[in-house]
Design an enzyme around this catalytic site. Structure first.
Site, mmCIF file in Angstrom:
data_model
loop_
_atom_site.group_PDB
_atom_site.id
_atom_site.type_symbol
_atom_site.label_atom_id
_atom_site.label_comp_id
_atom_site.label_asym_id
_atom_site.label_seq_id
_atom_site.Cartn_x
_atom_site.Cartn_y
_atom_site.Cartn_z
ATOM 1 C CE1 TYR B 158 -3.649 2.566 0.821
ATOM 2 C CE2 TYR B 158 -2.122 3.360 2.489
ATOM 3 C CZ TYR B 158 -3.258 3.539 1.741
ATOM 4 O OH TYR B 158 -4.009 4.673 1.891
ATOM 5 C CE LYS B 162 -3.415 5.878 -1.051
ATOM 6 N NZ LYS B 162 -4.424 6.672 -1.785
#
Lengths: 454, 253
Positions: B158, B162
């Site tokens: 994740y 990002k």
């Protein structure tokens, strides 16, 4: 087809809501060809960028700056008319007219507006109560149409398009040239009477009873004053001085005219120096400096008509967040609504640097012209003021319920619904505009934001 | 066109059921607003939000949006523009979090998360930017995360997606300089939301409404980045420079 210049970020005088457009300098000789280069987002002509909001912006489209020289203006001294290019500024025009004994029919609070802009916004000045808005004094317009042809317009020739162009925010075409009426003047000085009013009733009464005796009249309101001082004001009224009213050094050069910019604000002001404290101090000093009553003071044209022009780029004082100007009309008989607006603004503490009250006279036939019989109130407020937007939306209701409206040349916040209510002849204007420009060649951010064009 | 106060007339939310996205949209609603479009995988799932946000003068619609169907993104933006006109504010708030431990044993799931969070954002972000450039104004709000600021071992799939997204948004913002269009990068810390439901909160945890407030304030002030809460800007100035051996031992969740 040549290539358009890259996008340039443009804002209005209030320095809010920027958009990017291809900015292209043009002349009357090549403007028709340049306008043909417009992308799907259309074209617009921009004057000196003195509209406060997005009237002279066209995001993603073409924005043209029309050159103009006052040296080519043709003055007919017998008919009191001048024929001048749409890109010429009132500043330049006055330098030609005043020494020859003439004055523009209407001037706003700045001389840095073009003739095309004055027509597109149907500007008004301190003489509206007696002499109407700029549109009243336009005899003829040469208008570049969407199809590249030029139309000759006057109150008797294609009068529907003539009046749709006056106050039409540049969305009917480009004013290439106009013939306007000018006033003869004996001197370049003004003779001014000044009076203080201690509250709102006092100022309204004084203006109702006495404005008609003066050619020019306007009141400055101290919006920081509350309670029993609410609406305390300075009323300033005058006329052009006649030769026999001159005294002292003015006698030697009765028509001398040399306006100057005394100081300019640098391009980067990191924070707003216009804030509650500075505004309160300024307003207090301004009020106290004014005499209780003074008559027949001689002032120069810049002193009397264009005091803010003495500070170049004064809009930068508001810092990067910019400022909004809120100018509304409230018809005669709806003074309660005017009072409610002033009370609300004063009690909110929204600090307005310059608040001006003026009585309007008769309207003209233009469907989107702002002035109509009533009171107009104008404020400058820093855009960063907390809660300001919500309050202005609420004030809009008070104004519209009273049958009033917004001045589009100043607007940067209101909604299409508000414009539709305030300008009941909008559909009529749109029909004329769509007939003259069926494919939407002329577009602007303001036109899109306020639903003038679709 | 937005007005002088940055109040938009039209809003497009990509990730139409995102708690943070909806909080931002909710705070952008004003009398100026007239159209809101919620774009999400399943438009029916946004039904409740369509009803809540709609009111007199504001039309809210839900449209289908699949972050991984890159080929549909340009068409989606064109359809929305045809429906509502210029896009004043576009909020990119879609994404998946997932469990790092699941990704560790499932390369396909890991790649899919990156495909949604990063590749999907690049694809639709490019389509939005083309529209904003063409209209000469508009704001793109990109929901980044502090997880991308210094990627941690506990959520590096994740976090890396990002980090990529944040870099994309920075470059895009610079590329749009001077066009009238602007990008705002929002970097929240741990946010109590549907996405993090059941997880242990990290320090400086915040709520979707607080992130919404920070984003809207950032838009008003014309900022390029905002952190939520603001203190994280300074926390991460430090964390970025903590030596690896120490960083690996920090109890950062």
């Amino acid at each position: 087809m040549s290539k358009l210049p890259p996008l340039t970020r443009l804002t209005g005088w209030g320095r809010t809501a920027a958009s990017g457009a291809s900015l292209l300098p043009v002349s009357t000789a090549n403007i028709a060809r340049s306008a043909d280069m417009a992308p799907q987002r259309g074209a617009l002509v921009r004057g000196l960028g003195r509209s406060y909001g997005d009237a002279a912006q066209n995001g993603g489209g073409l924005v043209m700056r029309l050159a103009g020289s006052a040296g080519e203006a043709m003055l007919d001294e017998a008919k009191h008319e001048v024929t001048v290019g749409g890109g010429v500024s009132i500043d330049d025009l006055l330098r030609v007219l005043v020494p020859r004994g003439f004055f523009v029919p209407v001037t706003p609070g700045t001389r840095f507006v073009t003739i095309g802009g004055a027509i597109a916004s149907d500007i008004h000045g301190k003489n509206h109560h007696g002499e109407g808005s700029f549109g009243h004094h336009v005899r003829r317009i040469s208008l570049l149409l969407a199809d590249g042809s030029t139309a000759e317009l006057s109150p008797t020739q294609r009068s529907d398009l003539f009046w749709a162009t006056i106050g039409g925010m540049g969305l009917t075409g480009v004013v290439l040239e106009a013939t306007i009426h000018v006033w003869p003047i004996e001197t370049s000085r003004c003779i001014v009477d000044t009076t203080r009013a201690h509250d709102l009733d006092h100022i309204l009464t004084m203006m109702e009873e006495g404005d008609h005796r003066y050619r020019y009249a306007v009141a400055w309101i101290d919006l920081m004053a509350k309670g029993r001082h609410l609406g305390r004001s300075i009323l300033s009224r005058g006329d052009h001085a006649t030769a026999d009213q001159l005294t002292g050094p003015a006698l030697d050069a009765p028509r001398a005219y040399s306006p100057r910019i005394l100081v300019s604000v640098p391009p980067i002001v990191p924070i707003s120096v216009v804030n509650r404290l500075s505004i309160k101090v300024f307003n207090e000093l301004w009020f106290r400096k004014a005499p209780l009553y003074r008559t027949a003071e001689l002032q120069t044209i810049p002193q009397y008509f264009h005091p803010l022009d003495m500070v170049g780029s004064w809009n930068r004082l508001y810092g990067p967040a910019g400022f909004v100007q809120y100018q509304i009309l409230v018809p005669f008989g709806e003074e309660d609504a005017l009072r409610r607006v002033i009370e609300r603004l004063a009690s909110s503490g929204a600090a307005s640097f310059v608040t001006v009250l003026k009585r309007f006279g008769a309207a003209n036939p233009a469907p989107l012209s702002f002035p109509a019989p009533g009171w107009t109130l104008t404020l400058d407020i820093p855009a960063s003021t907390g809660g300001l937007s919500t309050m202005l939306h609420q004030l809009d209701h008070v104004v519209l319920d009273a049958g009033g409206r917004h001045y589009m040349a100043k607007d940067s916040h209101t909604t299409p619904q508000a414009i539709k209510r305030g300008y009941p002849r909008l559909a009529e204007w749109q029909a004329i505009r769509n007939q003259a420009d069926p494919n939407g060649r002329w577009q602007s951010d303001l036109g899109r934001r306020l639903g003038l064009i679709t | 066109m937005q007005n002088a106060f940055g109040e938009p007339q039209t809003i497009l939310l990509l990730g139409g059921t995102s708690d943070i996205g909806l909080a931002i949209v909710g705070q952008l609603v004003s009398p100026t607003c007239r159209s809101i479009v919620l774009a999400c995988r399943n438009p029916d799932a946004a039904k409740a939000h369509v009803d809540t946000l709609g009111s007199d003068g504001i039309t809210v619609t839900a449209v289908a949006f699949d972050a991984e169907a890159y080929g549909t993104h340009a068409e989606l933006i064109a359809d929305v523009v045809a429906k509502v006109g210029d896009l004043d504010v576009v909020v990119m708030a879609f994404g998946v979090l997932g469990e790092q431990s699941d990704y560790d044993n499932d390369p396909v799931a890991a790649a899919k998360a990156v495909s949604i969070n990063y590749t999907g954002s690049v694809s639709v972000g490019i389509a939005v930017a083309a529209q904003l450039r063409q209209q000469g104004h508009g704001r793109l709000v990109v929901l980044s995360s502090v997880a991308g600021e210094r990627v941690r071992k506990t959520n590096f799939v994740y976090g890396s997606s990002k980090a990529g997204l944040d870099g994309f948004a920075q470059g895009l913002g610079d590329a749009l300089e001077g066009t009238g269009a602007k990008v705002l990068i929002v970097r929240p810390g741990f946010v109590h939301s549907a996405m993090t439901h059941g997880m242990k909160a990290a320090p400086f945890a915040t709520t979707p409404d607080k992130v919404g407030e920070a984003a809207v304030a950032g838009l008003r002030r014309g900022r390029r980045t905002v952190w939520a809460p603001g203190i994280l800007r300074y926390v991460f100035i430090l964390l970025r420079h903590v030596p690896g051996p120490i960083f690996r031992r920090l109890p950062l969740g």
